[in-house]
Scaffold this motif. Sequence first.
Motif, PDB file in Angstrom:
ATOM      1  N   THR A 129       0.896  -1.005   0.092  1.00 39.44           N
ATOM      2  CA  THR A 129       0.031   0.253   0.120  1.00 39.44           C
ATOM      3  C   THR A 129       0.872   1.201  -0.182  1.00 39.44           C
ATOM      4  OG1 THR A 129      -0.282   0.211   3.101  1.00 39.44           O
ATOM      5  CG2 THR A 129      -1.656  -1.702   1.309  1.00 39.44           C
ATOM      6  N   LEU A 130       0.946   2.296  -0.852  1.00 39.62           N
ATOM      7  CA  LEU A 130       1.342   3.817  -0.858  1.00 39.62           C
ATOM      8  C   LEU A 130       0.311   4.329  -1.624  1.00 39.62           C
ATOM      9  CD1 LEU A 130       3.200   3.878  -4.471  1.00 39.62           C
ATOM     10  CD2 LEU A 130       1.460   1.854  -3.302  1.00 39.62           C
ATOM     11  N   THR A 131       0.712   5.738  -0.568  1.00 44.56           N
ATOM     12  CA  THR A 131       0.235   7.279  -1.242  1.00 44.56           C
ATOM     13  C   THR A 131       0.821   8.069  -1.397  1.00 44.56           C
ATOM     14  OG1 THR A 131       0.408   7.674   1.514  1.00 44.56           O
ATOM     15  CG2 THR A 131      -1.872   6.706   0.807  1.00 44.56           C
ATOM     16  N   ALA A 132       0.242   9.505  -1.697  1.00 42.42           N
ATOM     17  CA  ALA A 132       1.063  10.669  -2.759  1.00 42.42           C
ATOM     18  C   ALA A 132       0.274  11.175  -2.348  1.00 42.42           C
ATOM     19  CB  ALA A 132       0.986   9.522  -4.087  1.00 42.42           C
ATOM     20  N   VAL A 133       0.270  12.112  -2.398  1.00 39.48           N
ATOM     21  CA  VAL A 133       0.259  13.614  -2.774  1.00 39.48           C
ATOM     22  C   VAL A 133       0.095  14.340  -3.951  1.00 39.48           C
ATOM     23  CG1 VAL A 133      -0.235  15.610  -1.525  1.00 39.48           C
ATOM     24  CG2 VAL A 133       1.225  14.091   0.044  1.00 39.48           C
ATOM     25  N   PHE A 134      -1.212  14.441  -4.319  1.00 41.57           N
ATOM     26  CA  PHE A 134      -0.525  15.042  -5.921  1.00 41.57           C
ATOM     27  C   PHE A 134      -0.121  16.271  -6.335  1.00 41.57           C
ATOM     28  CE2 PHE A 134      -2.589  10.772  -6.047  1.00 41.57           C
ATOM     29  CZ  PHE A 134      -1.989  10.926  -7.890  1.00 41.57           C
ATOM     30  N   THR A 135       0.406  16.736  -7.566  1.00 41.37           N
ATOM     31  CA  THR A 135       1.020  17.904  -7.493  1.00 41.37           C
ATOM     32  C   THR A 135       0.629  18.652  -9.279  1.00 41.37           C
ATOM     33  OG1 THR A 135       2.951  17.189  -8.236  1.00 41.37           O
ATOM     34  CG2 THR A 135       3.088  17.447  -5.389  1.00 41.37           C
ATOM     35  N   GLU A 136       0.286  17.507  -9.892  1.00 42.19           N
ATOM     36  CA  GLU A 136      -0.147  17.606 -11.374  1.00 42.19           C
ATOM     37  C   GLU A 136      -1.608  17.003 -11.643  1.00 42.19           C
ATOM     38  OE1 GLU A 136       2.813  17.434 -14.080  1.00 42.19           O
ATOM     39  OE2 GLU A 136       4.406  17.287 -13.010  1.00 42.19           O
ATOM     40  N   VAL A 137      -2.101  17.945 -12.061  1.00 42.63           N
ATOM     41  CA  VAL A 137      -3.257  17.266 -13.379  1.00 42.63           C
ATOM     42  C   VAL A 137      -4.117  18.100 -14.086  1.00 42.63           C
ATOM     43  CG1 VAL A 137      -6.160  16.811 -11.915  1.00 42.63           C
ATOM     44  CG2 VAL A 137      -4.591  17.150 -10.294  1.00 42.63           C
ATOM     45  N   SER A 138      -4.266  17.473 -15.224  1.00 45.60           N
ATOM     46  CA  SER A 138      -4.631  17.625 -16.563  1.00 45.60           C
ATOM     47  C   SER A 138      -5.241  18.906 -16.529  1.00 45.60           C
ATOM     48  CB  SER A 138      -4.775  16.928 -17.124  1.00 45.60           C
ATOM     49  OG  SER A 138      -5.435  15.558 -16.829  1.00 45.60           O
ATOM     50  N   PRO A 139      -5.853  19.816 -16.702  1.00 47.14           N
ATOM     51  CA  PRO A 139      -7.056  20.375 -17.365  1.00 47.14           C
ATOM     52  C   PRO A 139      -8.781  19.434 -17.191  1.00 47.14           C
ATOM     53  CG  PRO A 139      -5.829  21.357 -18.732  1.00 47.14           C
ATOM     54  CD  PRO A 139      -5.425  20.297 -18.261  1.00 47.14           C
ATOM     55  N   GLY A 140      -9.363  19.477 -16.113  1.00 49.09           N
ATOM     56  CA  GLY A 140     -10.834  18.633 -16.972  1.00 49.09           C
ATOM     57  C   GLY A 140     -10.706  17.810 -15.449  1.00 49.09           C
ATOM     58  N   GLY A 141      -9.751  17.675 -15.083  1.00 51.05           N
ATOM     59  CA  GLY A 141      -9.005  16.326 -14.438  1.00 51.05           C
ATOM     60  C   GLY A 141      -9.909  16.722 -12.826  1.00 51.05           C
ATOM     61  N   PRO A 142      -9.892  15.523 -11.938  1.00 51.54           N
ATOM     62  CA  PRO A 142     -10.763  15.721 -10.608  1.00 51.54           C
ATOM     63  C   PRO A 142      -9.769  16.863  -9.963  1.00 51.54           C
ATOM     64  CG  PRO A 142      -9.101  13.855 -10.201  1.00 51.54           C
ATOM     65  CD  PRO A 142      -8.873  14.360 -12.043  1.00 51.54           C
ATOM     66  N   PRO A 143     -10.340  17.224  -8.636  1.00 52.46           N
ATOM     67  CA  PRO A 143      -9.673  17.936  -7.685  1.00 52.46           C
ATOM     68  C   PRO A 143      -8.646  17.566  -6.953  1.00 52.46           C
ATOM     69  CG  PRO A 143     -11.875  17.806  -6.889  1.00 52.46           C
ATOM     70  CD  PRO A 143     -12.190  16.733  -8.170  1.00 52.46           C
ATOM     71  N   TRP A 144      -7.684  17.081  -6.906  1.00 51.33           N
ATOM     72  CA  TRP A 144      -6.802  16.472  -6.721  1.00 51.33           C
ATOM     73  C   TRP A 144      -5.251  17.484  -5.927  1.00 51.33           C
ATOM     74  CZ3 TRP A 144      -6.061  11.054  -9.588  1.00 51.33           C
ATOM     75  CH2 TRP A 144      -7.609  10.115  -9.446  1.00 51.33           C
ATOM     76  N   LEU A 145      -5.279  17.979  -6.668  1.00 52.86           N
ATOM     77  CA  LEU A 145      -4.094  19.116  -6.262  1.00 52.86           C
ATOM     78  C   LEU A 145      -4.282  19.155  -4.669  1.00 52.86           C
ATOM     79  CD1 LEU A 145      -3.538  22.224  -8.800  1.00 52.86           C
ATOM     80  CD2 LEU A 145      -2.840  20.388  -8.451  1.00 52.86           C
ATOM     81  N   GLY A 146      -2.546  18.802  -3.971  1.00 54.53           N
ATOM     82  CA  GLY A 146      -2.660  18.442  -2.602  1.00 54.53           C
ATOM     83  C   GLY A 146      -3.651  17.828  -1.529  1.00 54.53           C
ATOM     84  N   GLN A 147      -4.397  17.271  -2.788  1.00 53.82           N
ATOM     85  CA  GLN A 147      -4.800  16.087  -1.889  1.00 53.82           C
ATOM     86  C   GLN A 147      -3.431  14.968  -2.122  1.00 53.82           C
ATOM     87  OE1 GLN A 147      -8.637  14.639  -2.408  1.00 53.82           O
ATOM     88  NE2 GLN A 147      -9.462  17.117  -2.466  1.00 53.82           N
ATOM     89  N   ARG A 148      -4.010  14.034  -0.522  1.00 51.95           N
ATOM     90  CA  ARG A 148      -3.377  12.651  -0.772  1.00 51.95           C
ATOM     91  C   ARG A 148      -4.099  11.654  -1.035  1.00 51.95           C
ATOM     92  NH1 ARG A 148      -2.478  12.692   4.071  1.00 51.95           N
ATOM     93  NH2 ARG A 148      -0.035  13.076   3.818  1.00 51.95           N
ATOM     94  N   ILE A 149      -3.788  10.323  -1.805  1.00 51.06           N
ATOM     95  CA  ILE A 149      -4.638   9.439  -2.642  1.00 51.06           C
ATOM     96  C   ILE A 149      -4.312   8.217  -2.252  1.00 51.06           C
ATOM     97  CG2 ILE A 149      -5.530   8.679  -5.063  1.00 51.06           C
ATOM     98  CD1 ILE A 149      -6.804  11.238  -3.778  1.00 51.06           C
ATOM     99  N   GLY A 150      -4.640   6.671  -1.919  1.00 46.78           N
ATOM    100  CA  GLY A 150      -4.176   5.924  -1.938  1.00 46.78           C
ATOM    101  C   GLY A 150      -3.680   4.982  -2.973  1.00 46.78           C
TER     102      GLY A 150
END
Length: 220
Positions: A129-150
Amino acid sequence: MRSASRYKATAAVLAALVVMGTVGTASAAPDAPGAGDGAAAGSQARPARAAVTGSAEFALPYLKDDDVRSFTFDAQAAPYSNPLPGIPTGLPTDARGTVKVSHYSAVDHRTITAVGRVDCLVTGPHTATLTAVFTEVSPGGPPWLGQRIGFSVHDGGPDGGRSADRVGFSWNGVNLLPGGTSEPPEAEVGTCMAPAPYAPVTRGGYTVRHADLLPRPDAR
């Protein structure tokens, strides 16, 4: 005289057996588990740090469509490398690397991508299992900037072209907060938190290199 000669013969036989036993033991020792070259090879083969690498497409078992979804992992353990408030040593689960997400929508004929910075990794044999904090999202993508995803990964091993690997991820209904009258929101994801790897890989594959979590540097 007869008893003395018999004693000498018996002693000679016992001495021969001792020598044979010593030789047999010495010749068998290198093949014994944990001995000789075998032990050295085993210790050298044992990874010092855990890692998850690879790229693969996968299918959602509960949804049939023509979309193409893929994850690319390049994550390595970096224990005790990220000091936290109250935890100056950092954690044994600290990690570094990247996660790349790609989703081609067959309906919209476009691809959305995202890149995250790995901050936590835990492995077991063939699984992680791993997690990552998202730093890049292409236009129209989900609101992940700054969020941690598992994410979770199962490494099914060599499969002759038909992958036995699987992945899981902390969205699409597996991380909701039920309750209330409105649509349940997604919960915040903590470090290394992810569901079981429920989505089968259809193309490509992953490699999980397992290593046990290390004790604190000042406790070794």
